[in-house]
Scaffold this active site. Structure first.
Site, mmCIF file in Angstrom:
data_model
loop_
_atom_site.group_PDB
_atom_site.id
_atom_site.type_symbol
_atom_site.label_atom_id
_atom_site.label_comp_id
_atom_site.label_asym_id
_atom_site.label_seq_id
_atom_site.Cartn_x
_atom_site.Cartn_y
_atom_site.Cartn_z
ATOM 1 N N LYS A 105 -19.992 22.462 12.334
ATOM 2 C CA LYS A 105 -20.645 23.779 12.335
ATOM 3 C C LYS A 105 -20.279 24.494 13.627
ATOM 4 C CE LYS A 105 -25.073 22.063 14.082
ATOM 5 N NZ LYS A 105 -26.488 21.956 13.881
ATOM 6 N N HIS A 164 -32.246 7.885 13.379
ATOM 7 C CA HIS A 164 -31.723 9.173 12.882
ATOM 8 C C HIS A 164 -32.642 9.656 11.756
ATOM 9 C CE1 HIS A 164 -29.113 12.225 11.218
ATOM 10 N NE2 HIS A 164 -28.182 11.985 12.130
ATOM 11 N N GLY A 165 -32.959 10.943 11.725
ATOM 12 C CA GLY A 165 -33.774 11.514 10.637
ATOM 13 C C GLY A 165 -33.150 11.189 9.280
ATOM 14 N N ASP A 166 -33.988 11.025 8.248
ATOM 15 C CA ASP A 166 -33.451 10.567 6.953
ATOM 16 C C ASP A 166 -32.695 11.664 6.185
ATOM 17 O OD1 ASP A 166 -35.486 12.192 6.124
ATOM 18 O OD2 ASP A 166 -36.344 10.759 4.698
ATOM 19 N N ASP A 167 -32.623 12.881 6.755
ATOM 20 C CA ASP A 167 -31.941 13.978 6.048
ATOM 21 C C ASP A 167 -30.455 13.704 5.805
ATOM 22 O OD1 ASP A 167 -31.985 14.141 8.879
ATOM 23 O OD2 ASP A 167 -31.152 16.167 8.822
ATOM 24 N N THR A 186 -38.496 16.032 9.797
ATOM 25 C CA THR A 186 -39.634 16.944 9.963
ATOM 26 C C THR A 186 -39.315 18.317 9.378
ATOM 27 O OG1 THR A 186 -39.893 15.869 12.083
ATOM 28 C CG2 THR A 186 -41.323 17.764 11.669
ATOM 29 N N ASP A 188 -5.129 56.418 16.189
ATOM 30 C CA ASP A 188 -5.199 55.299 17.140
ATOM 31 C C ASP A 188 -4.300 55.601 18.345
ATOM 32 O OD1 ASP A 188 -5.562 52.814 18.281
ATOM 33 O OD2 ASP A 188 -4.164 51.776 16.946
HETATM 34 C C1 SPV Z 1 -5.840 47.132 16.604
HETATM 35 O O1 SPV Z 1 -6.418 46.549 15.668
HETATM 36 O O2 SPV Z 1 -6.237 48.211 17.033
HETATM 37 C C2 SPV Z 1 -4.697 46.505 17.254
HETATM 38 C C3 SPV Z 1 -3.818 45.633 16.492
HETATM 39 O O3 SPV Z 1 -4.461 46.786 18.411
HETATM 40 S S1 SPV Z 1 -2.500 46.582 15.908
HETATM 41 O O4 SPV Z 1 -3.034 47.528 14.953
HETATM 42 O O5 SPV Z 1 -1.571 45.652 15.277
HETATM 43 O O6 SPV Z 1 -1.868 47.261 17.026
HETATM 44 MG MG MG Z 2 -5.372 48.573 19.034
#
Ligand code: SPV
Ligand code: MG
Length: 435
Positions: A48, A93-96, A126, A208
């Site tokens: 986990k 150890h707990g029985d779970d 528990t 971007d």
């Molecule tokens: C973004 O997820 O903004 C990244 C990765 O910078 S990439 O789009 O590949 O540039």
């Molecule tokens: Mg980026």
């Protein structure tokens, strides 16, 4: 005459202490001196996610309990090493574990104990510990910035690969926080969130190209931080001005961000996945290294990671350029290197990894498999990658679904037809718990 007390071994993880632990330890004490085998982060990461508290803090909790004589680390989910070393008369150890996916481990323990006639004691597990109270307590502890910041580094040292998914708002943050998938009795989940410049900008209808300034980016990530506990990796484009970096780092650490990824480009930013990269300029390695050093000097905690992103393959330069940059960035203090690529296969990043592994300046590698999406995590692990970032998939999934819903309403002049394809309002209400 010296009375030799019986040895009682109790395996525990103990992220937070509750009555169930005390019941087990109290029972164990009746049989002799209690040695707690405290599971390490690595041992727990096998089945986990790692605990919120670091090993040292968990150890401190357990060591000071009156029923406990000694605490030793249990480094694996498998008990063989510790049991052969201690040869306890009893294991409590707990029985779970009789009923869940730990059955196999349990029968192996019984076989080992038999070698010296050791006995397994299994007090009733528990139930009914107020889990909602515990959950809200965990939430409080886990969201403290100092705990969240260090979590990524801990995951990177205890897991084979750390899996990060793009998150562009609180709802996607909640998906990453809560989703678990069971396969062969092992639960997998995402380890954290990627605050992507691409998807954060697109969500706000902007390109971007850094048109979203850092204050807006931090405000978006703070929304996600409000409702999640997992670590967040911040896409800082090229980090901006060297002189402004300390302020950015201060804000990120204060918000609980675990890592900054900074790309070695200058000039007006263009997304790296665009085919046409004419006009994209890479920074001079020595100048970029100064930015890395600046972050290392200004960060408050060494657990806050600086990840340098190399764009040599994106701008059409070769392996040699990428490798020499990796060494310079690592020497400057980068904790990891993201080697970016927009090829259809991981061949070029794997050839980079193979060469870089030979260097004494090797640091863990990060992959963003957007274009080479056929790659499996096991292949990334084999090639030396420690962190994988799925950088944009949630936004790409959400957008066409919303577009289709809008289109259907326009076409049908009513909402009935789309109703069957979208979730009931009740589910949205249940999704956002307010306890
Ligand atoms: C973004 O997820 O903004 C990244 C990765 O910078 S990439 O789009 O590949 O540039
Ligand atoms: Mg980026």
């Amino acid at each position: 005459m010296k009375i030799i007390k019986k040895k009682v071994y109790v395996p525990l993880a103990v992220d937070f202490l509750h009555a169930g632990h005390i019941n087990i330890l109290k029972t164990a004490k009746k049989y002799g001196d209690v040695i707690v085998g405290l599971l390490s982060d690595e041992a727990i990461a096998n089945y986990k996610t790692i605990p919120i508290l670091k090993y040292k803090n968990r150890e401190l909790l357990v060591k000071n309990l009156k029923y406990v004589s000694k605490v030793i680390p249990q480094q694996s989910e498998d008990y063989t090493f510790n049991l052969n070393k201690i040869r306890p008369d009893f294991l409590v150890h707990g029985d779970d574990w009789k009923y869940d996916n730990r059955k196999k481990i349990r029968s192996k323990v019984i076989t080992i104990l038999k070698k010296w006639n050791g006995k397994l004691i299994e007090p009733k597990y528990t139930k009914n510990i107020s889990s909602s109270k515990i959950r809200s307590k965990i939430f409080e502890i886990a969201t403290l910035p100092q705990n969240r910041v260090s979590r990524l580094k801990r995951l990177m040292t205890s897991k084979k690969i750390v899996r990060i998914l793009e998150s562009h708002n609180s709802l996607t943050g909640l998906i990453i926080e809560n989703l678990k998938v069971e396969k062969n009795n092992i639960y997998t989940e995402f380890d954290g969130m990627w605050s992507s410049s691409l998807t954060d900008s697109a969500t706000k209808g902007k390109p971007d190209n850094s048109s979203l300034d850092f204050s807006s980016r931090i405000s978006s990530l703070n929304d996600m931080m409000d409702v999640t506990t997992k670590p967040l990796v911040f896409d800082a484009d090229n980090g901006g001005q060297l002189e402004h970096l300390p302020f950015l780092i201060r804000s990120l650490e204060r918000s609980g961000v675990s890592a900054i990824i900074m790309e070695d480009k200058i000039g007006l930013k263009k997304n790296s996945l665009f085919k046409n990269q004419s006009g994209t300029q890479q920074d001079k390695p020595k100048i970029f290294a100064k930015k890395i050093k600046k972050i290392c000097l200004s960060r408050q905690s060494n657990d806050f990671l600086v990840i340098a992103r190399i764009e040599s393959f994106i701008v059409g330069k070769g392996l040699k350029d990428a490798l020499s940059r990796a060494v310079i960035y690592s020497k400057a203090g980068a904790d990891a290197i993201l080697i970016h690529s927009k090829e259809k296969t991981p061949a070029e990043i794997f050839s980079f990894a193979k060469e870089f592994k030979k260097s004494k300046y090797f640091v863990p590698l990060v992959s963003v498999p957007s274009t080479y999406s056929k790659v499996y995590e096991k292949d990334l692990i084999r090639n030396g990658f420690k962190l994988v970032i799925y950088a944009n998939q949630l936004l790409r999934a959400a957008y066409p679904a919303m577009q289709n819903a809008a289109k259907t309403i326009l076409e049908k002049t009513r909402a009935f037809e789309i109703d069957k394809k979208i979730i009931p309002i009740k589910e949205i209400i249940n999704l956002i718990k307010n306890d």
